[in-house]
Design an enzyme around this catalytic site. Structure first.
Site, PDB file in Angstrom:
ATOM      1  N   SER A 146       0.807  -1.220   0.000  1.00 34.71           N
ATOM      2  CA  SER A 146       0.000   0.000   0.000  1.00 34.71           C
ATOM      3  C   SER A 146       0.841   1.272   0.000  1.00 34.71           C
ATOM      4  CB  SER A 146      -0.942   0.017   1.205  1.00 34.71           C
ATOM      5  OG  SER A 146      -0.224  -0.103   2.414  1.00 34.71           O
ATOM      6  N   ASP A 206      -3.050   8.322   7.809  1.00 36.99           N
ATOM      7  CA  ASP A 206      -4.047   7.487   8.463  1.00 36.99           C
ATOM      8  C   ASP A 206      -3.350   6.575   9.474  1.00 36.99           C
ATOM      9  OD1 ASP A 206      -2.891   5.450   6.956  1.00 36.99           O
ATOM     10  OD2 ASP A 206      -4.583   5.194   5.593  1.00 36.99           O
ATOM     11  N   HIS A 239      -0.320   4.821   7.197  1.00 43.02           N
ATOM     12  CA  HIS A 239       0.499   5.388   6.124  1.00 43.02           C
ATOM     13  C   HIS A 239       0.958   6.820   6.381  1.00 43.02           C
ATOM     14  CE1 HIS A 239      -2.360   2.388   4.402  1.00 43.02           C
ATOM     15  NE2 HIS A 239      -1.215   1.915   3.912  1.00 43.02           N
TER      16      HIS A 239
END
Length: 367
Positions: free
Chosen positions: A34, A324, A327
């Site tokens: 991600s 978040d 990340h």
């Protein structure tokens, strides 16, 4: 004889292939999770690892979600910009074609993916590194059919490769009791299993033409907001950080060995662990105000796991290290990228154009 030569020239002009072979551009092929995903998971309809809703992407382009798990750019975006390489589109982007691949490369990164196939299975859909390499092999076949075997070999050997995975193998596998790896291995044997798998995958990539490859190390993953909120003290989780340090040490050694063993290879390893750890410990020193909680959160409900339209944003996203629960923010990614550029040893000749500017932040939203 003259007729045949003229015919070859005409065919070369039509298909954009000169007599000297493929005049291909240098592009990137990115393998990751991600932290590098630019949209693949958006097209995995059953995946629970998503960045497809506001406020992801708020500070990049049109401000709409684009598949990046951040408010702005990824580390790979920023490094590529700095060394003059185009940003490769997601493999699952519907607009991807042979022409796009030859111009831009491909990004196979997938949120929730890991070096190990079993990592992140509770996300339901994600591309592991093994699957990403499988998809790359399909890409190679497309390009071979388009420009021929010999020119395709030159194209892929001249490309740049990024491999940036590993954190999910700990956070979303080994450190979670729902995974069998958590009770099958101890810290040492799991590390050996993980690094051994990475070694086999990097050797496979070399066999597929990867000659210039960068491997990103892990940051202090025990300090991400999710790990803090799950601890009893709210502090960084020491064991998780020690695993990241151990991975970096083992991966760096692996890259050194492979660089000597694999012919015509230029393999580089870089991690930004120390500088990110310092940023988290001393945020004000780097212009940040918050290094322990996410900018995008669901009020006081923690962990929020993902950023959604009902989430509340911080007032100044450039002052937060984390976007978040998992990340980094665009600003933090810029700092990480600059550190990795130093670690990879890029010199001025590598920097073929000025770096892209940080995105202009959209106005803060108070939901």
């Amino acid at each position: 004889m003259k007729f045949h030569l003229v015919l070859v020239v005409i065919i070369g002009i039509i298909f954009g292939i000169g007599l000297e072979g493929c005049q291909c551009k240098v592009v990137q092929f990115i393998f990751g999770d991600s932290l590098s995903d630019v949209g693949n998971n958006m097209y995995l309809s059953k995946s629970l690892a998503q960045a497809s809703l506001p406020w992801y992407g708020i500070d990049l382009g049109n401000g709409l979600p684009n598949g990046r798990f951040s408010n702005g750019r990824t580390v790979a975006d920023i490094i590529g910009d700095n060394i003059g390489l185009r940003r490769p589109p997601a493999f699952l982007d519907p607009s991807l074609s042979e022409d796009v691949i030859l111009e831009n490369g491909v990004n196979y990164a997938s949120g929730g993916g890991g070096i190990l196939n079993e990592t992140g299975s509770y996300f339901i859909q994600r591309f592991s590194l093994h699957k990403q390499i499988e998809l790359f092999q399909g890409t190679q076949e497309l390009i071979r059919r388009r420009i021929g075997k010999q020119d395709a070999e030159k194209f892929f050997q001249g490309a740049r490769y990024v491999v940036a995975l590993g954190s999910n193998d700990f956070i979303n596998n080994y450190l979670m009791p729902i995974y069998s790896d958590s009770w099958t291995y101890n810290d040492q044997t799991f590390m050996e299993y993980l690094i051994g798998t990475l070694r086999d995958q990097l050797k496979l990539l070399h066999g597929l033409g990867a000659r210039q490859l960068m491997v990103f190390g892990l940051g202090p993953m025990g300090c991400i907001p999710l790990q803090r909120v799950l601890s009893s003290s709210g502090e960084c989780q020491d064991r998780t950080n020690k695993l990241a340090i151990g991975f970096n040490k083992a991966a760096s050694k692996l890259i050194d060995i492979l660089g000597k063993q694999l012919p015509n290879s230029s393999y580089r390893f870089g991690d930004a662990y120390d500088v990110v750890n310092d940023v988290i410990t001393n945020p004000n020193k780097y212009g940040f105000q918050n290094s322990d909680s996410p900018c995008c959160s669901f009020g006081n409900i923690r962990p929020a796991l993902t950023c959604i339209p009902a989430s509340k944003l911080c007032k100044d996203r450039s002052k937060y290290v984390f976007w978040d629960e998992y990340h980094p923010s665009d600003k933090a990614n810029e700092l990480i990228a600059n550190e990795l550029i130093k670690k990879f040893g890029f010199v001025p000749d590598d920097l073929t154009k000025p770096p892209s500017p940080s995105p202009t932040l959209a106005p803060s939203l108070d939901n």
